[in-house]
Structures are given as C-alpha cells and as structure tokens.
Scaffold this motif. Structure first.
Motif, PDB file in Angstrom:
ATOM      1  N   ASN A  95       0.826  -1.205   0.000  1.00 50.07           N
ATOM      2  CA  ASN A  95       0.000   0.000   0.000  1.00 50.07           C
ATOM      3  C   ASN A  95       0.863   1.259   0.000  1.00 50.07           C
ATOM      4  N   HIS A  96       0.559   2.163  -0.920  1.00 43.80           N
ATOM      5  CA  HIS A  96       1.306   3.418  -1.018  1.00 43.80           C
ATOM      6  C   HIS A  96       0.453   4.433  -1.781  1.00 43.80           C
ATOM      7  N   THR A  97       0.864   5.688  -1.707  1.00 43.52           N
ATOM      8  CA  THR A  97       0.298   6.751  -2.526  1.00 43.52           C
ATOM      9  C   THR A  97       1.412   7.331  -3.374  1.00 43.52           C
ATOM     10  N   ASP A  98       1.144   7.575  -4.623  1.00 44.27           N
ATOM     11  CA  ASP A  98       2.171   8.096  -5.520  1.00 44.27           C
ATOM     12  C   ASP A  98       2.557   9.521  -5.138  1.00 44.27           C
ATOM     13  N   ASN A  99       3.819   9.867  -5.389  1.00 41.46           N
ATOM     14  CA  ASN A  99       4.279  11.232  -5.138  1.00 41.46           C
ATOM     15  C   ASN A  99       3.435  12.220  -5.936  1.00 41.46           C
ATOM     16  N   ALA A 100       3.141  13.364  -5.334  1.00 44.96           N
ATOM     17  CA  ALA A 100       2.297  14.359  -5.997  1.00 44.96           C
ATOM     18  C   ALA A 100       3.010  15.015  -7.172  1.00 44.96           C
ATOM     19  N   ILE A 101       4.334  15.192  -7.049  1.00 45.30           N
ATOM     20  CA  ILE A 101       5.147  15.801  -8.100  1.00 45.30           C
ATOM     21  C   ILE A 101       6.254  14.828  -8.458  1.00 45.30           C
ATOM     22  N   MET A 102       6.453  14.602  -9.747  1.00 42.29           N
ATOM     23  CA  MET A 102       7.502  13.702 -10.213  1.00 42.29           C
ATOM     24  C   MET A 102       8.301  14.360 -11.326  1.00 42.29           C
ATOM     25  N   VAL A 132      -6.952  -0.992  -5.680  1.00 41.83           N
ATOM     26  CA  VAL A 132      -7.091   0.455  -5.552  1.00 41.83           C
ATOM     27  C   VAL A 132      -8.188   0.764  -4.542  1.00 41.83           C
ATOM     28  N   ASP A 133      -7.847   1.530  -3.510  1.00 40.08           N
ATOM     29  CA  ASP A 133      -8.826   1.964  -2.519  1.00 40.08           C
ATOM     30  C   ASP A 133      -9.486   3.248  -2.995  1.00 40.08           C
ATOM     31  N   LEU A 134     -10.808   3.203  -3.133  1.00 45.29           N
ATOM     32  CA  LEU A 134     -11.593   4.349  -3.546  1.00 45.29           C
ATOM     33  C   LEU A 134     -12.625   4.648  -2.460  1.00 45.29           C
ATOM     34  N   PRO A 135     -13.216   5.845  -2.459  1.00 47.14           N
ATOM     35  CA  PRO A 135     -14.163   6.184  -1.407  1.00 47.14           C
ATOM     36  C   PRO A 135     -15.291   5.158  -1.293  1.00 47.14           C
ATOM     37  N   GLY A 136     -15.345   4.451  -0.176  1.00 51.33           N
ATOM     38  CA  GLY A 136     -16.434   3.517   0.087  1.00 51.33           C
ATOM     39  C   GLY A 136     -16.224   2.106  -0.406  1.00 51.33           C
ATOM     40  N   TYR A 137     -15.182   1.850  -1.196  1.00 54.60           N
ATOM     41  CA  TYR A 137     -14.983   0.480  -1.683  1.00 54.60           C
ATOM     42  C   TYR A 137     -13.541   0.307  -2.156  1.00 54.60           C
ATOM     43  N   THR A 138     -13.154  -0.953  -2.348  1.00 56.13           N
ATOM     44  CA  THR A 138     -11.831  -1.304  -2.868  1.00 56.13           C
ATOM     45  C   THR A 138     -12.016  -2.074  -4.159  1.00 56.13           C
ATOM     46  N   GLN A 139     -11.280  -1.682  -5.202  1.00 55.82           N
ATOM     47  CA  GLN A 139     -11.367  -2.332  -6.501  1.00 55.82           C
ATOM     48  C   GLN A 139     -10.116  -3.188  -6.722  1.00 55.82           C
ATOM     49  N   THR A 140     -10.315  -4.459  -7.073  1.00 53.81           N
ATOM     50  CA  THR A 140      -9.223  -5.386  -7.360  1.00 53.81           C
ATOM     51  C   THR A 140      -9.250  -5.723  -8.843  1.00 53.81           C
ATOM     52  N   LEU A 141      -8.107  -5.538  -9.521  1.00 51.28           N
ATOM     53  CA  LEU A 141      -8.085  -5.666 -10.979  1.00 51.28           C
ATOM     54  C   LEU A 141      -6.946  -6.570 -11.426  1.00 51.28           C
ATOM     55  N   LYS A 142      -7.264  -7.444 -12.363  1.00 50.89           N
ATOM     56  CA  LYS A 142      -6.276  -8.305 -13.012  1.00 50.89           C
ATOM     57  C   LYS A 142      -6.771  -8.571 -14.433  1.00 50.89           C
ATOM     58  N   PRO A 143      -6.700  -7.550 -15.294  1.00 57.09           N
ATOM     59  CA  PRO A 143      -7.293  -7.666 -16.627  1.00 57.09           C
ATOM     60  C   PRO A 143      -6.381  -8.421 -17.595  1.00 57.09           C
ATOM     61  N   ASP A 144      -6.836  -8.516 -18.833  1.00 52.34           N
ATOM     62  CA  ASP A 144      -6.089  -9.210 -19.869  1.00 52.34           C
ATOM     63  C   ASP A 144      -4.815  -8.459 -20.228  1.00 52.34           C
ATOM     64  N   ALA A 145      -3.840  -9.192 -20.750  1.00 56.03           N
ATOM     65  CA  ALA A 145      -2.631  -8.568 -21.271  1.00 56.03           C
ATOM     66  C   ALA A 145      -3.008  -7.622 -22.404  1.00 56.03           C
ATOM     67  N   GLY A 146      -2.416  -6.433 -22.387  1.00 55.76           N
ATOM     68  CA  GLY A 146      -2.741  -5.416 -23.370  1.00 55.76           C
ATOM     69  C   GLY A 146      -3.751  -4.403 -22.891  1.00 55.76           C
ATOM     70  N   ASP A 147      -4.419  -4.677 -21.760  1.00 52.68           N
ATOM     71  CA  ASP A 147      -5.402  -3.743 -21.198  1.00 52.68           C
ATOM     72  C   ASP A 147      -4.717  -2.703 -20.324  1.00 52.68           C
ATOM     73  N   LEU A 148      -5.287  -1.508 -20.314  1.00 55.60           N
ATOM     74  CA  LEU A 148      -4.769  -0.382 -19.534  1.00 55.60           C
ATOM     75  C   LEU A 148      -5.773  -0.010 -18.456  1.00 55.60           C
ATOM     76  N   VAL A 149      -5.303   0.235 -17.238  1.00 48.39           N
ATOM     77  CA  VAL A 149      -6.154   0.716 -16.161  1.00 48.39           C
ATOM     78  C   VAL A 149      -5.712   2.117 -15.770  1.00 48.39           C
ATOM     79  N   LEU A 150      -6.650   3.069 -15.797  1.00 45.84           N
ATOM     80  CA  LEU A 150      -6.430   4.437 -15.319  1.00 45.84           C
ATOM     81  C   LEU A 150      -7.070   4.563 -13.943  1.00 45.84           C
ATOM     82  N   TYR A 151      -6.357   5.193 -12.994  1.00 50.13           N
ATOM     83  CA  TYR A 151      -6.911   5.347 -11.653  1.00 50.13           C
ATOM     84  C   TYR A 151      -6.311   6.580 -10.986  1.00 50.13           C
ATOM     85  N   PRO A 152      -6.957   7.114  -9.947  1.00 50.57           N
ATOM     86  CA  PRO A 152      -6.488   8.363  -9.342  1.00 50.57           C
ATOM     87  C   PRO A 152      -5.127   8.188  -8.658  1.00 50.57           C
ATOM     88  N   SER A 153      -4.192   9.074  -8.962  1.00 46.63           N
ATOM     89  CA  SER A 153      -2.893   9.036  -8.288  1.00 46.63           C
ATOM     90  C   SER A 153      -3.024   9.328  -6.800  1.00 46.63           C
TER      91      SER A 153
END
Length: 225
Positions: A95-102, A132-153
């Motif tokens: 568990n971590h949060t990405d740096n705000a500035i990179m 990914v922890d989001l407000p009110g729920y946790t999303q667990t993802l393991k999609p197909d190869a070639g798929d892209l997941v966008l999520y809040p930094s």
C-alpha cells in the motif's frame, strides 16, 4: 474515476513488446520509489536508457497518447517517463500513494492520474492484482494482457504479492489539463454522448454543434494550459 481501456495493445503489438523486454537489463525497483514507498516495494524494473529501451518506450507512449479513450478520459497535458516492472517470487508493491510531483526540468509534472498497462496474461501468474482503494470500496483488478487501467494518483493502491509466475506491467503518470477529477468525468461523459450522437445526427446539426460548443467552453473554463 477508475477506468479500464481494453486492448490498448493488440496481440501483435503485445508480442513485440514482450519480445523486446527479453533483451533488456533488469534492476532493483526500489531505486525509483519515494521515501515512504521504498520499504514496501519489491520488484525489478527494465533499464530503458539504451537504444532498444528507448524504442520500446516510444512505441508504448505512442499507443497511449494516440488512444481516443485515454485522451477523452485523462485530457493529458504531460505524460511521465514510463516504467516497466517485473514482479515474481513473492514480489509485491505494498500500500502506497504516488508522489504528488515527479520528474525534473521539462519532465516535471503533477500526478493526477496513474496508469498500469498489463503485459502478462492473467492466467500466467498467481496474485499480482492491482488493488485500488476508492471512497467507500476497494477495486481489485487483473485484466487481460494489453489492457490499460487508469486510476487516481491520489488513491492508496498496491500490487498484491505474486506467488507464482511473472507479472510484467508498464506504469506511468499523467498530468491532466483538467486538474479536477469530477470535471474530467463530466467531460468524459459528454465525449461519450457526442460519439453516440454522431451516429444519430448529421454533421453540422444544431444538436451536435451545441454539444461541440458546450464541451469546448467547459474546456475554456477548466483547462490549465
């Protein structure tokens, strides 16, 4: 907003990417982790500094920047350098949060959106889910190869331990022209509506022109150039 973009890489492109990875050197992934994340990161990262690595970087970046769903959902202003990771043998990224500035210099950016491009078929490794922890729920993802997941930094997220096989993934960050995630979601909804209406109304119709104007004017109000 959390969004999965299916088949960002088609099978032929995916094969090219994974083949190119065979010739690259892999290094300890903690070198690119922030101070708080370093203690929970256990993986390897491909060295992309050579010619083959740079070519691979540009190949993936072109697919990202040219994809209409990525453009509509993220409204990109800047993309970070890409990181390609290999996780195996119990490796993980706790568990971590990405740096705000990179980044530095002209590559410096605010991280609004994180993304993971999955490069390994989900049945080729055990564990390794993106959680990914989001407000009110946790999303667990393991999609197909070639798929892209966008999520809040801004979210707390992790890569679960890989208990068998090898998980390959490409990760990076986007600074958006529209800083507010709620505003980006409104624009994304309107873009989807416009795409649907183009099949129902002729080009130049009052309905499409009004929608075009509304999207453009919202960008004038919200965009940070």
């Amino acid at each position: 907003m959390l969004l999965t973009v299916s088949s960002l890489l088609d099978p032929a492109e995916l094969a090219d990417v994974t083949s190119a990875l065979d010739g690259l050197e892999w290094k300890d992934g903690t070198a690119t982790a922030g101070r708080s994340a370093r203690s929970v990161k256990q993986n390897l990262q491909a060295d992309l500094r050579g010619r083959a690595g740079q070519d691979l970087h540009e190949q993936i970046l072109r697919k990202l920047t040219g994809h209409p769903v990525v453009q509509a959902a993220a409204r990109p202003k800047k993309f970070s350098r890409l990181v390609i990771s290999q996780t195996a043998d119990g490796g993980h990224y706790g568990n971590h949060t990405d740096n705000a500035i990179m980044g530095k210099g002209t590559g410096r950016l605010r991280t609004d959106i994180s993304f993971t491009l999955f490069l390994s078929p989900p049945d080729s490794y055990e564990g390794g889910e993106l959680v990914v922890d989001l407000p009110g729920y946790t999303q667990t993802l393991k999609p197909d190869a070639g798929d892209l997941v966008l999520y809040p930094s801004s979210s707390i997220h992790q890569v679960a331990p890989v208990t068998s096989g090898i998980r390959l993934a490409c990760v990076g960050w986007i600074e958006s022209l529209v800083r507010d995630s709620f505003q980006r979601e409104i624009l994304f909804d309107l873009e989807n509506l416009r795409a649907k209406m183009r099949g129902q109304y002729p080009q130049g119709s009052a309905e499409l022109l009004t929608l075009d104007k509304s999207i453009a004017n919202l960008m004038r109000v919200w965009a940070e150039t």
